[in-house]
Write a protein that holds these residues in place. Structure first.
Motif, mmCIF file in Angstrom:
data_model
loop_
_atom_site.group_PDB
_atom_site.id
_atom_site.type_symbol
_atom_site.label_atom_id
_atom_site.label_comp_id
_atom_site.label_asym_id
_atom_site.label_seq_id
_atom_site.Cartn_x
_atom_site.Cartn_y
_atom_site.Cartn_z
ATOM 1 N N VAL A 81 0.839 -1.194 0.000
ATOM 2 C CA VAL A 81 0.000 0.000 0.000
ATOM 3 C C VAL A 81 0.879 1.251 0.000
ATOM 4 O O VAL A 81 1.779 1.388 0.835
ATOM 5 C CB VAL A 81 -0.924 0.006 1.238
ATOM 6 C CG1 VAL A 81 -1.767 1.256 1.286
ATOM 7 C CG2 VAL A 81 -1.803 -1.237 1.240
ATOM 8 N N ARG A 114 -8.844 9.744 2.592
ATOM 9 C CA ARG A 114 -9.124 9.420 1.186
ATOM 10 C C ARG A 114 -8.787 10.612 0.297
ATOM 11 O O ARG A 114 -8.187 10.446 -0.766
ATOM 12 C CB ARG A 114 -10.574 8.992 1.025
ATOM 13 C CG ARG A 114 -10.879 8.541 -0.394
ATOM 14 C CD ARG A 114 -12.150 7.759 -0.527
ATOM 15 N NE ARG A 114 -13.305 8.506 -0.095
ATOM 16 C CZ ARG A 114 -14.536 8.020 -0.071
ATOM 17 N NH1 ARG A 114 -14.756 6.773 -0.449
ATOM 18 N NH2 ARG A 114 -15.541 8.747 0.345
ATOM 19 N N GLU A 119 -5.244 4.720 0.427
ATOM 20 C CA GLU A 119 -5.906 3.587 -0.209
ATOM 21 C C GLU A 119 -6.657 2.733 0.807
ATOM 22 O O GLU A 119 -7.687 2.151 0.478
ATOM 23 C CB GLU A 119 -4.862 2.735 -0.935
ATOM 24 C CG GLU A 119 -4.123 3.502 -2.014
ATOM 25 C CD GLU A 119 -2.855 2.805 -2.430
ATOM 26 O OE1 GLU A 119 -2.886 1.577 -2.655
ATOM 27 O OE2 GLU A 119 -1.814 3.500 -2.503
ATOM 28 N N VAL A 120 -6.111 2.626 1.997
ATOM 29 C CA VAL A 120 -6.736 1.846 3.062
ATOM 30 C C VAL A 120 -6.507 2.559 4.394
ATOM 31 O O VAL A 120 -5.690 3.481 4.486
ATOM 32 C CB VAL A 120 -6.181 0.393 3.164
ATOM 33 C CG1 VAL A 120 -6.462 -0.404 1.911
ATOM 34 C CG2 VAL A 120 -4.713 0.395 3.494
ATOM 35 N N LEU A 150 -9.776 -2.822 9.183
ATOM 36 C CA LEU A 150 -9.319 -2.431 7.856
ATOM 37 C C LEU A 150 -10.510 -1.987 7.028
ATOM 38 O O LEU A 150 -11.573 -2.606 7.084
ATOM 39 C CB LEU A 150 -8.626 -3.627 7.187
ATOM 40 C CG LEU A 150 -8.195 -3.477 5.739
ATOM 41 C CD1 LEU A 150 -7.060 -2.479 5.625
ATOM 42 C CD2 LEU A 150 -7.779 -4.829 5.183
ATOM 43 N N ASP A 152 -11.380 -0.366 2.954
ATOM 44 C CA ASP A 152 -10.899 -0.003 1.624
ATOM 45 C C ASP A 152 -11.468 1.373 1.276
ATOM 46 O O ASP A 152 -12.660 1.509 1.006
ATOM 47 C CB ASP A 152 -11.349 -1.050 0.611
ATOM 48 C CG ASP A 152 -10.875 -0.747 -0.796
ATOM 49 O OD1 ASP A 152 -11.102 -1.595 -1.679
ATOM 50 O OD2 ASP A 152 -10.283 0.326 -1.030
ATOM 51 N N GLN A 154 -10.984 3.016 -1.329
ATOM 52 C CA GLN A 154 -11.252 3.131 -2.763
ATOM 53 C C GLN A 154 -12.588 2.504 -3.150
ATOM 54 O O GLN A 154 -13.016 2.594 -4.297
ATOM 55 C CB GLN A 154 -10.124 2.460 -3.562
ATOM 56 C CG GLN A 154 -8.734 3.022 -3.269
ATOM 57 C CD GLN A 154 -8.615 4.476 -3.623
ATOM 58 O OE1 GLN A 154 -8.978 4.879 -4.709
ATOM 59 N NE2 GLN A 154 -8.087 5.265 -2.695
ATOM 60 N N ASP A 155 -13.257 1.873 -2.192
ATOM 61 C CA ASP A 155 -14.543 1.220 -2.455
ATOM 62 C C ASP A 155 -15.586 2.270 -2.827
ATOM 63 O O ASP A 155 -15.909 3.145 -2.012
ATOM 64 C CB ASP A 155 -14.987 0.457 -1.198
ATOM 65 C CG ASP A 155 -16.276 -0.315 -1.403
ATOM 66 O OD1 ASP A 155 -16.593 -1.106 -0.522
ATOM 67 O OD2 ASP A 155 -16.964 -0.141 -2.432
#
Length: 160
Positions: A81, A114, A119-120, A150, A152, A154-155
């Motif tokens: 990442v 974000r 990314e995470v 965790l 995401d 980018q979801d």
């Protein structure tokens, strides 16, 4: 979070650490060495500036009173990442819990992360902290056996 917040945030974080220790440790707060207590927490003099500079640490404040905080920073090139939001600690004054303060602090940190290219996000959660686990799951974090949350960032289904 601003430099002016350090004293009130430190008081709140230490009170929450004491609350946690009283439930999980046999030792009393007074029994710990002073140097150890002074370095505990993200609001300690050794750690606060990095979180302040990160742009990812926030307070919940009303009328000059701080009711909650979140300490986070961006880490780079962790595993596969490039940019990861690391959430070190968050807390809410017991008098105002269950009023979505933690939820709003966590969402704001994730939103800001974000926007900064994360990314995470990883969040440190004590395995016996059911309210924190439920909060993270509510937002969409995946919980693994290590109790590291965790999400995401980018979801496209993620709403922040």
């Amino acid at each position: 979070m601003k430099l002016k917040d350090i004293k009130k945030v430190r008081e709140l974080e230490i009170s929450l650490i004491k609350e946690y220790f009283s439930k999980t440790l046999e030792n009393k707060w007074e029994d710990f060495p002073e140097e150890w207590k002074n370095n505990l927490g993200a609001s300690s003099p050794n750690h606060f500036q990095a979180y302040l500079d990160s742009g990812l640490s926030f307070v919940a404040e009303e009328d000059g009173e701080i009711y909650g905080f979140i300490f986070a920073q961006m880490l780079h090139h962790i595993a596969d990442v490039s940019n990861l939001v690391w959430i070190e600690n968050m807390g809410v004054d017991p008098m105002v819990r269950r009023m979505e303060i933690g939820y709003r602090l966590l969402r704001e940190t994730l939103r800001a992360g974000r926007e900064m290219g994360a990314e995470v996000a990883h969040s440190m959660i004590q395995p016996n902290n059911a309210p924190s686990i439920m909060l993270h799951k509510k937002i969409g974090f995946f919980m693994d056996a290590r109790q590291v949350a965790l999400i995401d960032l980018q979801d496209p289904k993620l709403i922040l």
